[in-house]
Design an enzyme around this catalytic site. Structure first.
Site, PDB file in Angstrom:
ATOM      1  N   ASN A 148      87.327 -58.577   7.682  1.00  0.00           N
ATOM      2  CA  ASN A 148      87.503 -58.153   9.069  1.00  0.00           C
ATOM      3  C   ASN A 148      86.788 -59.073  10.054  1.00  0.00           C
ATOM      4  OD1 ASN A 148      88.432 -56.526  11.091  1.00  0.00           O
ATOM      5  ND2 ASN A 148      87.135 -54.754  10.618  1.00  0.00           N
ATOM      6  N   HIS A 164      87.572 -39.441   7.621  1.00  0.00           N
ATOM      7  CA  HIS A 164      86.655 -39.752   8.723  1.00  0.00           C
ATOM      8  C   HIS A 164      86.874 -38.818   9.895  1.00  0.00           C
ATOM      9  CE1 HIS A 164      85.363 -44.184   8.162  1.00  0.00           C
ATOM     10  NE2 HIS A 164      85.498 -43.615   6.986  1.00  0.00           N
ATOM     11  N   ARG A 170      83.519 -37.191   6.201  1.00  0.00           N
ATOM     12  CA  ARG A 170      82.426 -37.915   6.836  1.00  0.00           C
ATOM     13  C   ARG A 170      82.415 -37.530   8.309  1.00  0.00           C
ATOM     14  NH1 ARG A 170      81.828 -44.420   8.173  1.00  0.00           N
ATOM     15  NH2 ARG A 170      82.723 -43.798  10.163  1.00  0.00           N
ATOM     16  N   TYR A 210      78.230 -45.723  16.877  1.00  0.00           N
ATOM     17  CA  TYR A 210      79.077 -46.196  15.785  1.00  0.00           C
ATOM     18  C   TYR A 210      79.990 -45.066  15.281  1.00  0.00           C
ATOM     19  CZ  TYR A 210      80.710 -46.775  11.131  1.00  0.00           C
ATOM     20  OH  TYR A 210      81.534 -46.765  10.038  1.00  0.00           O
ATOM     21  N   ASP A 253      77.320 -41.811   7.842  1.00  0.00           N
ATOM     22  CA  ASP A 253      77.067 -43.261   7.737  1.00  0.00           C
ATOM     23  C   ASP A 253      76.053 -43.683   8.799  1.00  0.00           C
ATOM     24  OD1 ASP A 253      77.204 -46.012   7.469  1.00  0.00           O
ATOM     25  OD2 ASP A 253      79.403 -46.110   7.529  1.00  0.00           O
ATOM     26  N   HIS A 279      75.116 -46.771   9.136  1.00  0.00           N
ATOM     27  CA  HIS A 279      75.594 -48.112   9.518  1.00  0.00           C
ATOM     28  C   HIS A 279      74.469 -49.099   9.793  1.00  0.00           C
ATOM     29  CE1 HIS A 279      79.017 -50.699  10.872  1.00  0.00           C
ATOM     30  NE2 HIS A 279      79.627 -49.936   9.980  1.00  0.00           N
ATOM     31  N   GLU A 302      74.845 -42.836   4.080  1.00  0.00           N
ATOM     32  CA  GLU A 302      75.281 -44.201   3.765  1.00  0.00           C
ATOM     33  C   GLU A 302      74.571 -45.239   4.618  1.00  0.00           C
ATOM     34  OE1 GLU A 302      79.493 -44.577   4.347  1.00  0.00           O
ATOM     35  OE2 GLU A 302      79.370 -46.752   4.526  1.00  0.00           O
ATOM     36  N   GLU A 306      78.910 -51.537   1.012  1.00  0.00           N
ATOM     37  CA  GLU A 306      80.220 -52.027   1.477  1.00  0.00           C
ATOM     38  C   GLU A 306      80.164 -53.501   1.854  1.00  0.00           C
ATOM     39  OE1 GLU A 306      80.899 -49.276   4.725  1.00  0.00           O
ATOM     40  OE2 GLU A 306      80.349 -50.781   6.188  1.00  0.00           O
ATOM     41  N   ARG A 310      78.868 -48.655  -3.114  1.00  0.00           N
ATOM     42  CA  ARG A 310      80.038 -48.600  -2.224  1.00  0.00           C
ATOM     43  C   ARG A 310      80.988 -49.802  -2.333  1.00  0.00           C
ATOM     44  NH1 ARG A 310      82.361 -46.066   0.925  1.00  0.00           N
ATOM     45  NH2 ARG A 310      81.926 -46.987   2.955  1.00  0.00           N
ATOM     46  N   HIS A 326      84.346 -48.405  -0.777  1.00  0.00           N
ATOM     47  CA  HIS A 326      84.672 -48.607   0.628  1.00  0.00           C
ATOM     48  C   HIS A 326      86.192 -48.521   0.797  1.00  0.00           C
ATOM     49  CE1 HIS A 326      84.302 -51.723   4.168  1.00  0.00           C
ATOM     50  NE2 HIS A 326      84.295 -50.489   4.625  1.00  0.00           N
ATOM     51  N   ASP A 373      90.279 -51.699   7.390  1.00  0.00           N
ATOM     52  CA  ASP A 373      90.348 -53.161   7.282  1.00  0.00           C
ATOM     53  C   ASP A 373      90.559 -53.620   5.835  1.00  0.00           C
ATOM     54  OD1 ASP A 373      87.552 -52.037   7.965  1.00  0.00           O
ATOM     55  OD2 ASP A 373      87.021 -53.818   6.805  1.00  0.00           O
ATOM     56  N   GLU A 423      86.472 -43.544  -0.330  1.00  0.00           N
ATOM     57  CA  GLU A 423      86.700 -43.417   1.109  1.00  0.00           C
ATOM     58  C   GLU A 423      88.193 -43.605   1.407  1.00  0.00           C
ATOM     59  OE1 GLU A 423      84.775 -46.478   3.405  1.00  0.00           O
ATOM     60  OE2 GLU A 423      84.983 -45.384   5.276  1.00  0.00           O
ATOM     61  N   TRP A 467      74.906 -53.911  14.245  1.00  0.00           N
ATOM     62  CA  TRP A 467      76.008 -53.037  14.666  1.00  0.00           C
ATOM     63  C   TRP A 467      76.329 -52.064  13.543  1.00  0.00           C
ATOM     64  CZ3 TRP A 467      81.002 -52.499  12.584  1.00  0.00           C
ATOM     65  CH2 TRP A 467      81.785 -51.521  13.244  1.00  0.00           C
TER      66      TRP A 467
HETATM   67  C1  GCO Z   1      82.829 -47.489   6.511  1.00  0.00           C
HETATM   68  C2  GCO Z   1      82.448 -48.718   7.244  1.00  0.00           C
HETATM   69  C3  GCO Z   1      83.462 -49.269   8.175  1.00  0.00           C
HETATM   70  C4  GCO Z   1      83.011 -50.649   8.630  1.00  0.00           C
HETATM   71  C5  GCO Z   1      84.183 -51.559   8.693  1.00  0.00           C
HETATM   72  C6  GCO Z   1      83.831 -52.945   9.170  1.00  0.00           C
HETATM   73  O1  GCO Z   1      81.934 -46.822   6.047  1.00  0.00           O
HETATM   74  O2  GCO Z   1      84.020 -47.258   6.389  1.00  0.00           O
HETATM   75  O3  GCO Z   1      81.149 -48.674   7.698  1.00  0.00           O
HETATM   76  O4  GCO Z   1      83.765 -48.415   9.223  1.00  0.00           O
HETATM   77  O5  GCO Z   1      82.344 -50.601   9.830  1.00  0.00           O
HETATM   78  O6  GCO Z   1      84.769 -51.615   7.438  1.00  0.00           O
HETATM   79  O7  GCO Z   1      84.921 -53.783   9.080  1.00  0.00           O
HETATM   80 MG    MG Z   2      80.066 -47.677   6.118  1.00  0.00          MG
END
Ligand code: GCO
Ligand code: MG
Length: 433
Positions: free
Chosen positions: A68, A153, A178, A190, A241, A243, A267, A293, A314, A343, A347, A370, A433
């Protein structure tokens, strides 16, 4: 040399084949030669990089190479450094090809290299399974379960919207959800998308800037899960998550405050470049931890797994060099009672989802998968027949991984450069991020 050893050596020599077939890449079966390999870039709503490998016997395989926001780097790696090595090779030699692309590159690992290797690997497993007329999970050792539990999600701009969104997933039959929510005082948290069924973070040609406050987030998240358990009880699995935004101590505090709500996992509690960071979190909380991930290989996860600092790994097929390497990670993880949690954001193309479902169906230490639904445009470009029912996904029994690409349709969606956002703290400091 003692006579008995001599006899043994002689018998070994006479047992050797006459031709050059004794080389390490030899096969007793007639070769299934790779005739061509092509990269297809398409953007049916978001960018995907796909590798198509064709053999001289007509059977072909499809692999995903999407990274991505860095798609073109993998395209160049495949076209300039990988495809020339593939032409003429026996497509059945999956392991030797993997070793060639990993060890043979000298510059090992990294997201670009490992995604390119993954694309080849997924396509070769697809070819081998099609040539034998079996689904990939059968080649791996057969199914270990009837279906693959997935999590969806749910997200919302605030607590109320997120609570409602979780309810919609439960109504749709999900056993695991989630939950991500907008945080009071934080402009763009996020995981909060446009519409709760689709969330697409790579949204602009240059990275969108977001502002982050961990203290506001830490004060809010327990309230969200308190409401969710109040509304929906404890029968549904809830996930969250972080993140990569907390320090180990902040993550420990969050894990502790979420203990009453019995999360399935927390996560990416903290970045895992330093695998030791998870020890501190682990010492303070029994909330299960998931990470990986962004990992590329077993070396990113080795310490986390063998010191039992996490509960779920993941990494998915496209992330870590394909099925060949992910299987090794899963087997290693099984020794330490760590389970898989691939994961599956949008993307990762339907090709990765198809391959992951075969892996999940086999892996004895599978935990959860996921599942972010792809848009109808993406689903049309990648015809597939995996199906969702009662919170579970099911791979097809068709030979291979069961996902194809419609090249005519793919050509209608040209590459659309987009990058992931970035995050800064309220004082302007660059953050994760
Ligand atoms: C998740 C991830 C995604 C990522 C993304 C980045 O847990 O699914 O954190 O949301 O942010 O795959 O490209
Ligand atoms: Mg994630």
């Amino acid at each position: 040399m003692a006579p008995r050893i001599n006899e043994f050596v002689n018998s070994m020599q006479t047992a050797q084949p006459q031709s050059g077939a004794a080389a390490s890449t030899s096969s007793r079966l007639p070769p299934l030669k790779i005739r061509s390999a092509r990269v297809i870039v398409t953007s049916p709503g978001r960018n995907f990089v796909t590798l198509k490998i064709e053999t001289d016997q007509g059977v072909y395989g499809i692999g995903d190479a999407t990274l991505n926001g860095r798609e073109k780097a993998v395209v160049a790696y495949l076209e300039d450094h990988v495809i020339p090595l593939l032409i003429g090779r026996d497509a059945r030699h999956i392991e030797d090809t993997w070793q060639l692309l990993y060890r043979g590159a000298y510059w090992r690992r990294g997201p670009v290299t490992m995604r390119a290797i993954a694309a080849v690997d997924i396509a070769l497993w697809d070819i081998k399974a099609k040539a034998l007329g079996v689904p990939i999970y059968d080649l791996l050792g057969g199914p270990s379960r009837d279906g693959v539990m997935v999590y969806g999600h749910a997200n919302g701009a605030d607590l109320e919207q997120t609570v409602e969104a979780v309810g919609r997933y439960i109504d749709a039959g999900y056993k695991a959800v989630r939950a991500q929510s907008g945080v009071p005082g934080v402009a763009m948290a996020y995981g909060v998308g446009r519409g709760d069924m689709y969330y697409e973070p790579a949204d602009a040609q240059l990275p969108t800037e977001t502002v982050w406050s961990t203290s506001k987030y830490l004060n809010f998240v327990p309230k969200l899960f308190d409401r969710l358990r109040d509304n929906y009880g404890f029968d549904v699995h809830l996930l969250h998550d972080g993140h990569h935004r907390m320090t180990p101590l902040e993550a420990a505090r969050l894990g502790k405050s979420l203990e009453p709500y019995g999360l399935f996992w927390l996560e990416d509690a903290t970045p895992a470049e330093n695998q030791e960071s998870f020890r501190l979190i682990r010492q303070h909380t029994t909330t299960p931890l998931a990470v990986g991930e962004v990992f590329n290989s077993i070396w990113d996860a080795k310490d986390l797994i063998q010191h039992q600092l996490i509960d779920y790994i993941r990494t998915t097929v496209v992330g870590a060099g394909g099925i060949t390497h992910l299987r090794r990670i899963a087997d290693f993880a099984a020794v330490w009672q760590v389970r898989t949690g691939c994961h599956g954001a949008t993307d990762l193309s339907p090709v990765t989802m198809g391959a992951a479902l075969h892996f999940d169906t086999w892996a004895p230490n599978f935990g959860i998968q996921e599942y972010m639904r792809h848009s109808p445009e993406t689903d049309a470009v990648f015809p597939h027949a995996y199906w969702f029912q009662d919170g579970m996904l099911h791979p097809t029994d068709a030979p291979g991984h069961g996902v194809d690409i419609d090249e005519t349709l793919a050509a209608k969606y040209p590459y659309d450069p987009r990058q992931l956002p970035i995050a800064r703290l309220e004082d302007g400091t660059m953050w994760n991020w």
